[in-house]
Write an enzyme that holds these catalytic residues in place. Structure first.
Site, PDB file in Angstrom:
ATOM      1  N   TYR A 163       2.098   1.870  36.222  1.00  0.00           N
ATOM      2  CA  TYR A 163       3.146   2.792  36.681  1.00  0.00           C
ATOM      3  C   TYR A 163       3.414   2.573  38.166  1.00  0.00           C
ATOM      4  O   TYR A 163       4.562   2.439  38.596  1.00  0.00           O
ATOM      5  CB  TYR A 163       2.712   4.230  36.421  1.00  0.00           C
ATOM      6  CG  TYR A 163       3.798   5.247  36.682  1.00  0.00           C
ATOM      7  CD1 TYR A 163       4.840   5.409  35.780  1.00  0.00           C
ATOM      8  CD2 TYR A 163       3.789   6.036  37.831  1.00  0.00           C
ATOM      9  CE1 TYR A 163       5.854   6.342  36.010  1.00  0.00           C
ATOM     10  CE2 TYR A 163       4.786   6.965  38.074  1.00  0.00           C
ATOM     11  CZ  TYR A 163       5.811   7.114  37.163  1.00  0.00           C
ATOM     12  OH  TYR A 163       6.810   8.034  37.403  1.00  0.00           O
ATOM     13  N   LYS A 167       7.026   1.090  39.693  1.00  0.00           N
ATOM     14  CA  LYS A 167       7.823   1.968  40.547  1.00  0.00           C
ATOM     15  C   LYS A 167       7.954   1.412  41.958  1.00  0.00           C
ATOM     16  O   LYS A 167       9.012   1.546  42.601  1.00  0.00           O
ATOM     17  CB  LYS A 167       7.226   3.376  40.557  1.00  0.00           C
ATOM     18  CG  LYS A 167       7.306   4.085  39.206  1.00  0.00           C
ATOM     19  CD  LYS A 167       8.733   4.155  38.667  1.00  0.00           C
ATOM     20  CE  LYS A 167       8.828   4.916  37.356  1.00  0.00           C
ATOM     21  NZ  LYS A 167      10.226   5.006  36.858  1.00  0.00           N
TER      22      LYS A 167
END
Length: 297
Positions: A163, A167
């Site tokens: 993640y 991002k």
């Protein structure tokens, strides 16, 4: 500044929003609808997509719903064609669709979970821009790209490697595209929220078979995942996010933050980076570079 009693720069234009059936995507859709934009909702969850379409329709928003798996460039092409057929032009793409991915210590991370996060969180953004930007350039009226990243893209969160990485990549892409597209009057912004009340923690419900873990059993959840779920459930109201996006776009902001209380986190990171440059400048190995002219594109 409220746009309710004046002409909005978004009025009559068209936005396509991935992951638009709920959460942040639907919040942005509603906020743009209030600005009298045409809205194309794109989502992998067909049931939620229909509910969202009906909700926007009831609010008087011109809306089209299209099924979309953002990890499939061909589906982006089909969604764009449907949007142009319905509304004539596309002026904005909101690359919102994302998944939480697997969490846990480094040694527990599996290829399938990483690939899922990469394909959705990163390549989904790449495909969205690749397909929609030429259509914005074509009509020459300018437009917007809004990429949804996270505060995790501004500083790593333990036990969330995939993640964090995806991002952070979205932040970097947005910075690069902002410079690349400036001359075409296409404004790029990257939305970096902290915890918002969404179902990001339940991404597993839409996880395709090819990304299924070979070892994790249904119901397996790390202590970190449980804590993250609680923090998301106690996050800010998603409705605030869409309104904040409109506010920031009206001000021409590149980085859109929703949690000003996280400023010390980014300041701490920036201070460490600046300190690293100071240390490099003191190194006898690097003195010939201290005053060298920057080589930039």
């Amino acid at each position: 500044m409220s746009q309710e009693n004046s002409t909005s720069q978004f009025q009559g234009k068209t936005a396509i929003i991935s992951g638009g059936a709920e959460g942040i995507g639907l919040s942005i859709a509603k906020a743009l609808g209030e600005q009298q934009m045409n809205v194309v909702l794109a989502d992998i969850d067909k049931d939620n997509l229909e509910r969202a379409r009906l909700e926007l329709q009831s609010l008087g928003v011109p809306v089209l719903a299209v099924s979309l798996d953002v990890a499939d460039e061909g589906q982006w092409q089909s969604a764009a064609e449907a949007a142009v057929e319905r509304f004539g032009k596309i002026h904005m793409v909101v690359n919102n669709a994302g998944v939480g991915g697997d969490s846990g210590p480094i040694e527990s991370q599996e290829k399938e979970g990483w690939q899922w996060a990469l394909d959705v969180n990163l390549m989904g953004v790449v495909y969205g821009a690749k397909v929609i930007v030429p259509l914005i350039k074509e009509h020459g009226e300018g437009g917007w790209i809004i990429n949804v990243a996270s505060m995790a893209g501004m500083g790593g969160v333990p036990y969330s490697g995939a993640y964090n990485a995806t991002k952070a990549a979205v932040v970097a892409l947005s910075e690069a595209w902002s410079e690349e597209l400036k001359s075409k009057s296409i404004h790029v912004a990257v939305l970096c929220p902290a915890f918002v009340q969404t179902r990001i923690y339940d991404s597993e419900r839409n996880r395709p078979a090819q990304y299924k873990s070979k070892t994790l059993r249904p119901g397996d959840e790390s202590s970190f995942s449980k804590r993250a779920r609680e923090m998301v459930q106690n996050g800010i109201d998603g409705a605030l996010v869409g309104k904040r996006v409109v506010e920031a776009l009206n001000e021409g902001e590149l980085y859109i933050f929703t949690h000003p209380n996280y400023r010390p986190v980014v300041q701490y990171r920036s201070a460490r980076i600046d300190e690293a440059f100071v240390n490099a400048g003191k190194s006898p190995l690097l003195q010939h570079l201290v005053d060298q002219k920057l080589d930039m594109l």
